[in-house]
Design an enzyme around this catalytic site. Structure first.
Site, PDB file in Angstrom:
ATOM      1  N   HIS A 111      39.167 -63.379  -5.921  1.00 27.02           N
ATOM      2  CA  HIS A 111      40.181 -62.470  -6.444  1.00 27.02           C
ATOM      3  C   HIS A 111      40.559 -62.790  -7.889  1.00 27.02           C
ATOM      4  O   HIS A 111      40.587 -63.940  -8.315  1.00 27.02           O
ATOM      5  CB  HIS A 111      41.436 -62.518  -5.575  1.00 27.02           C
ATOM      6  CG  HIS A 111      42.032 -63.900  -5.459  1.00 27.02           C
ATOM      7  ND1 HIS A 111      42.953 -64.392  -6.353  1.00 27.02           N
ATOM      8  CD2 HIS A 111      41.808 -64.890  -4.566  1.00 27.02           C
ATOM      9  CE1 HIS A 111      43.292 -65.617  -6.009  1.00 27.02           C
ATOM     10  NE2 HIS A 111      42.611 -65.955  -4.925  1.00 27.02           N
ATOM     11  N   ASP A 112      40.813 -61.738  -8.655  1.00 24.73           N
ATOM     12  CA  ASP A 112      41.371 -61.818 -10.010  1.00 24.73           C
ATOM     13  C   ASP A 112      40.434 -62.450 -11.027  1.00 24.73           C
ATOM     14  O   ASP A 112      40.866 -62.853 -12.110  1.00 24.73           O
ATOM     15  CB  ASP A 112      42.709 -62.575 -10.012  1.00 24.73           C
ATOM     16  CG  ASP A 112      43.711 -61.963  -9.047  1.00 24.73           C
ATOM     17  OD1 ASP A 112      44.103 -60.808  -9.268  1.00 24.73           O
ATOM     18  OD2 ASP A 112      44.077 -62.642  -8.060  1.00 24.73           O
ATOM     19  N   GLY A 116      39.558 -68.215  -7.443  1.00 19.73           N
ATOM     20  CA  GLY A 116      40.369 -67.157  -8.019  1.00 19.73           C
ATOM     21  C   GLY A 116      40.717 -67.382  -9.479  1.00 19.73           C
ATOM     22  O   GLY A 116      40.785 -68.507  -9.963  1.00 19.73           O
TER      23      GLY A 116
END
Length: 256
Positions: A119-120, A137
């Protein structure tokens, strides 16, 4: 171009000449650009936006919810540019509210089998991720970076433009642009000369990058002093500006 045994949500937007193989699942709020090929048994969940002329091979999973215990079901997205290749069993997750809500991938990237993008993350253009390379992340990957097989990058780390890592490298700090890195934890091993030559860097430019590397790693200077020395060379050697600007960003520190 959509196989009758594919499952495509009616709320998905499928562009012209998109090819979707059997048993693939396309969820709601998925946008797929023209000319993209998706093989069998892939899963793409939304909100996800995929550009043009990408290739997604069998068993890849794109746009699934992040593997983050802080994720509470908020609306986040995955954005993918053009002409990327996702090989078998790649996993790419959407963003989280704490990371800006977006996982973003640029153009012309190759992700070999079993690559994981958490994520991200932010991935630029023309990168290569060899088999089983994984990002935690909030990682940022620069243009033309090459990650060797089984490379692992710690959360919130940055990998600069034109870097290359050896197989099974584990980086818990930033890898500056142009640097070769290897080991667990990652250590610098000079400049990525072969990669730079392949991308058209002149002999003089490579010489100056080697000089900057020595200033950074061999001179005994503190980081702030090394940055100042490198910045003095930028007006006549603009390729060093990428390195100087990277080093001035505060974060987890650089590999030493």
């Amino acid at each position: 171009m959509i196989h009758p045994q594919a499952v495509v949500d009616p709320r998905a937007e499928i562009g012209a000449d998109v090819d979707i193989g059997p048993f693939t699942v396309i969820g709601p709020e998925v946008v797929i650009g023209a000319g993209t090929w998706i093989g069998p048994h892939a899963v793409i969940q939304g909100p996800t936006r995929i550009g043009r002329n990408n290739k997604v091979f069998q068993f890849a999973s794109l746009g699934e919810v992040p593997q983050d215990l802080k994720f509470g079901g908020e609306r986040t997205v995955l954005e993918i540019g053009d002409r990327n290749v996702f090989r078998e069993y790649c996993t790419v997750h959407r963003g989280t509210a704490g990371g800006g809500g977006v996982t973003r991938i640029g153009n012309d990237n190759l992700f070999m089998a079993y690559v994981h993008i958490a994520h991200d993350c932010r991935i630029a253009d023309h990168t290569v991720f060899a088999n089983c390379a994984s990002l935690a992340g909030h990682v940022e990957i620069g243009n033309h970076a090459v990650l060797g097989g089984f490379t692992g990058i710690h959360q919130f780390c940055r990998v600069g433009d034109h870097c290359m890592t050896g197989a099974a490298t584990v980086a818990v700090q930033d890898i500056p642009p142009y640097v070769l890195a290897a080991g667990n934890g990652a250590q610098p091993y000079g400049i990525n000369v072969t990669g730079l030559r392949r991308r058209g860097f002149s002999t003089e430019a490579i010489h100056m990058l080697k000089r900057a590397y020595k200033i950074l790693y061999k001179s005994g200077l503190r980081l702030e002093e090394a940055i100042t020395k490198i910045e003095e060379l930028v007006p006549e050697h603009p390729e060093l500006d990428v390195l100087a600007r990277f080093l001035k960003v505060e974060g987890r520190g650089i590999i030493r």
